[in-house]
Design an enzyme around this catalytic site. Structure first.
Site, PDB file in Angstrom:
ATOM      1  N   SER A 110      48.128  56.739  34.288  1.00 38.58           N
ATOM      2  CA  SER A 110      48.778  55.426  34.195  1.00 38.58           C
ATOM      3  C   SER A 110      49.595  55.307  32.912  1.00 38.58           C
ATOM      4  CB  SER A 110      47.692  54.348  34.200  1.00 38.58           C
ATOM      5  OG  SER A 110      48.217  53.115  33.768  1.00 38.58           O
ATOM      6  N   TYR A 133      54.779  51.918  35.004  1.00 39.22           N
ATOM      7  CA  TYR A 133      55.012  50.475  35.029  1.00 39.22           C
ATOM      8  C   TYR A 133      56.401  50.327  34.447  1.00 39.22           C
ATOM      9  CZ  TYR A 133      50.298  48.791  36.166  1.00 39.22           C
ATOM     10  OH  TYR A 133      49.123  48.488  36.800  1.00 39.22           O
ATOM     11  N   LYS A 254      54.733  52.611  44.706  1.00 34.23           N
ATOM     12  CA  LYS A 254      53.315  52.266  44.857  1.00 34.23           C
ATOM     13  C   LYS A 254      53.154  50.750  44.932  1.00 34.23           C
ATOM     14  CE  LYS A 254      48.832  52.751  42.504  1.00 34.23           C
ATOM     15  NZ  LYS A 254      48.457  51.388  42.162  1.00 34.23           N
ATOM     16  N   HIS A 278      46.958  47.429  45.229  1.00 33.34           N
ATOM     17  CA  HIS A 278      46.492  47.544  43.838  1.00 33.34           C
ATOM     18  C   HIS A 278      44.982  47.288  43.763  1.00 33.34           C
ATOM     19  CE1 HIS A 278      48.751  47.554  39.840  1.00 33.34           C
ATOM     20  NE2 HIS A 278      47.498  47.529  39.438  1.00 33.34           N
TER      21      HIS A 278
HETATM   22  C1  FNR Z   1      44.027  49.908  38.740  1.00 34.45           C
HETATM   23  N1  FNR Z   1      45.231  50.176  39.401  1.00 34.45           N
HETATM   24  C2  FNR Z   1      46.337  50.522  38.678  1.00 34.45           C
HETATM   25  N2  FNR Z   1      47.500  50.835  39.333  1.00 34.45           N
HETATM   26  C3  FNR Z   1      48.592  51.207  38.646  1.00 34.45           C
HETATM   27  O1  FNR Z   1      49.622  51.488  39.261  1.00 34.45           O
HETATM   28  N3  FNR Z   1      48.550  51.306  37.276  1.00 34.45           N
HETATM   29  C4  FNR Z   1      47.433  51.011  36.560  1.00 34.45           C
HETATM   30  O2  FNR Z   1      47.416  51.110  35.341  1.00 34.45           O
HETATM   31  C5  FNR Z   1      46.292  50.568  37.275  1.00 34.45           C
HETATM   32  N4  FNR Z   1      45.152  50.212  36.616  1.00 34.45           N
HETATM   33  C6  FNR Z   1      43.998  49.917  37.326  1.00 34.45           C
HETATM   34  C7  FNR Z   1      42.815  49.655  36.631  1.00 34.45           C
HETATM   35  C8  FNR Z   1      41.633  49.439  37.337  1.00 34.45           C
HETATM   36  C9  FNR Z   1      40.362  49.201  36.593  1.00 34.45           C
HETATM   37  C10 FNR Z   1      41.647  49.475  38.754  1.00 34.45           C
HETATM   38  C11 FNR Z   1      40.392  49.298  39.551  1.00 34.45           C
HETATM   39  C12 FNR Z   1      42.840  49.699  39.429  1.00 34.45           C
HETATM   40  C13 FNR Z   1      45.250  50.245  40.869  1.00 34.45           C
HETATM   41  C14 FNR Z   1      44.863  51.643  41.350  1.00 34.45           C
HETATM   42  O3  FNR Z   1      45.854  52.581  41.034  1.00 34.45           O
HETATM   43  C15 FNR Z   1      44.648  51.669  42.865  1.00 34.45           C
HETATM   44  O4  FNR Z   1      45.757  51.109  43.513  1.00 34.45           O
HETATM   45  C16 FNR Z   1      43.381  50.927  43.258  1.00 34.45           C
HETATM   46  O5  FNR Z   1      42.331  51.209  42.371  1.00 34.45           O
HETATM   47  C17 FNR Z   1      42.966  51.328  44.663  1.00 34.45           C
HETATM   48  O6  FNR Z   1      41.869  50.601  45.081  1.00 34.45           O
HETATM   49  P1  FNR Z   1      40.358  51.116  44.973  1.00 34.45           P
HETATM   50  O7  FNR Z   1      40.357  52.579  45.359  1.00 34.45           O
HETATM   51  O8  FNR Z   1      39.954  50.910  43.563  1.00 34.45           O
HETATM   52  O9  FNR Z   1      39.649  50.222  45.922  1.00 34.45           O
END
Ligand code: FNR
Length: 377
Positions: A110, A133, A254, A278
């Site tokens: 990330s 991002y 995404k 997300h």
């Molecule tokens: C995320 N997600 C996320 N997505 C992204 O594009 N950049 C990021 O920095 C983050 N940070 C993040 C932190 C935490 C604690 C979580 C739980 C999620 C979303 C992540 O990439 C993904 O889309 C989800 O986690 C998918 O869902 P599940 O597998 O957690 O249910």
């Protein structure tokens, strides 16, 4: 290697993690937004997908290897990008990058992870994907992308579903703040979770290290302010086209949940569409992500590569998403629960568990190949 029979399900890892890491880290990892119901909705949506086994097909030897954007991966899943990762477990990115390299599955770093592309590039080998991002300023964007590229990250996920920061009320209620406030409660939590605290003291409090390059003071508060001002805004398709032009490698959007946005992603020349909400951390009123997948697959099938995440907790869930039409799946929280529960063994444990579950269920379903999984819905 940790024992698969002791922790055969993500839920068991979650239980163990709940005892091992402070409440604030738990709340951050687990939460969605608002009353958090979207998180469970993603899981319930997958529960409603049922598959039908076929029998008398002779011996089944499941083949998991998957080609994606011209590369072979050992299985049809990878590790989703997670920000502030070191809060859940210090150096979680390094643990997960090593898992990715060892298992030949992708790891997505990330933009707001707590380790840099320079550090993770060494550990992840050829398995590195980078998540952007999108920064408002082009110079910042181009420098971040250059750092990713120079450090071997070849596949780009551009996250499009953060038009405005989400409030994550349960995380705030648990006391999350950046920089962390050292209150009596924080000290009590730290003393109650000694393994986490020792590892955190070794690495230092979590910091958005990729971004710290752009903040001369290096102060956590200043970095967080910089991130708030520079990343995450209402993107336009023109901006995406610019990123497409400068990123010479596979590029995926995404966070797509609408069929027309999926069509546009294809039209603009992206290599894939990652259908995701997300993990329900941005908007609490959407569909279960798997329902978005069902809606979008008929519109873009055969025109692009379809990736999916949000709610996946097992190999069986991976197969359900493939049955509906996804080509590749990412898991977010499942991997972090693993690391929070088992530390340096957690990433390998989750990868083994998911692979094992995919193989077992392919045998139950009578599927030798992942293509056959499309026929058991
Ligand atoms: C995320 N997600 C996320 N997505 C992204 O594009 N950049 C990021 O920095 C983050 N940070 C993040 C932190 C935490 C604690 C979580 C739980 C999620 C979303 C992540 O990439 C993904 O889309 C989800 O986690 C998918 O869902 P599940 O597998 O957690 O249910």
């Amino acid at each position: 290697m940790s024992n698969l029979s002791q922790f055969p399900l993500v839920q068991y890892l979650e239980e163990k993690a709940r005892r091992r890491i402070p409440n604030v880290a738990l709340a951050y990892l687990n939460c969605g937004t608002g009353d958090d119901r979207g998180v469970q909705r993603n899981i319930d949506g997958l529960e409603k997908v049922n598959l039908t086994p076929r029998f008398m097909k002779g011996e089944i030897v499941p083949e998991l290897r998957t080609m994606l954007f011209g590369r072979e991966y050992a299985a049809p899943f990878g590790i989703a990008p997670i920000g502030l990762t070191g809060l859940m477990w210090p150096q979680a990115e390094i643990i997960l990058a090593k898992t990715a390299k060892k298992f030949n599955i992708p790891f997505s770093l990330s933009t707001v992870a707590t380790e840099t592309p320079e550090t993770i590039g060494h550990h992840v080998g050829k398995m590195g994907w980078f998540q952007l991002y999108p920064p408002r300023k082009k110079e910042l964007r181009d420098d971040i992308l250059k750092r990713a590229k120079d450090n071997g990250f070849h596949t780009l996920l551009v996250t499009v579903d953060v038009p405005y920061p989400s409030r994550r009320e349960n995380s705030v209620k648990a006391g999350l703040s950046m920089p962390p406030k050292i209150t009596g409660k924080f000290i009590y939590e730290a003393l109650s979770h000694p393994a986490w605290t020792v590892a955190t003291l070794k690495r230092g409090l979590p910091k958005l290290r990729t971004m710290s390059k752009y903040v001369p003071s290096g102060d956590t508060g200043d970095i967080v302010k910089f991130v708030g001002e520079n990343l995450g805004f209402n993107l336009s398709w023109d901006y995406i086209k610019e990123v497409r032009d400068i990123w010479h490698g596979p590029m995926v959007l995404k966070g797509i949940v609408h069929p027309e946005d999926a069509e546009k992603t294809v039209a603009i020349g992206c290599d894939g569409v990652l259908i995701s909400n997300h993990g329900a951390r941005q908007f609490n009123g959407g569909k279960a992500a798997i329902d978005s997948l069902k809606e979008i697959v008929p519109v873009i099938k055969g025109k692009t590569t379809i990736l999916f995440d949000s709610g996946i907790r097992s190999g069986l869930d991976v197969l359900k998403a493939i049955a509906i039409g996804a080509d590749f799946i990412l898991l977010g929280r499942s991997f972090l629960w693993g690391v929070a529960a088992l530390g340096s063994q957690g990433g390998d444990h989750v990868a083994t568990m998911i692979i094992d579950d995919i193989k077992n269920n392919m045998m139950q379903l009578g599927c030798t190949s992942l293509l056959e999984v499309r026929h058991v819905l």
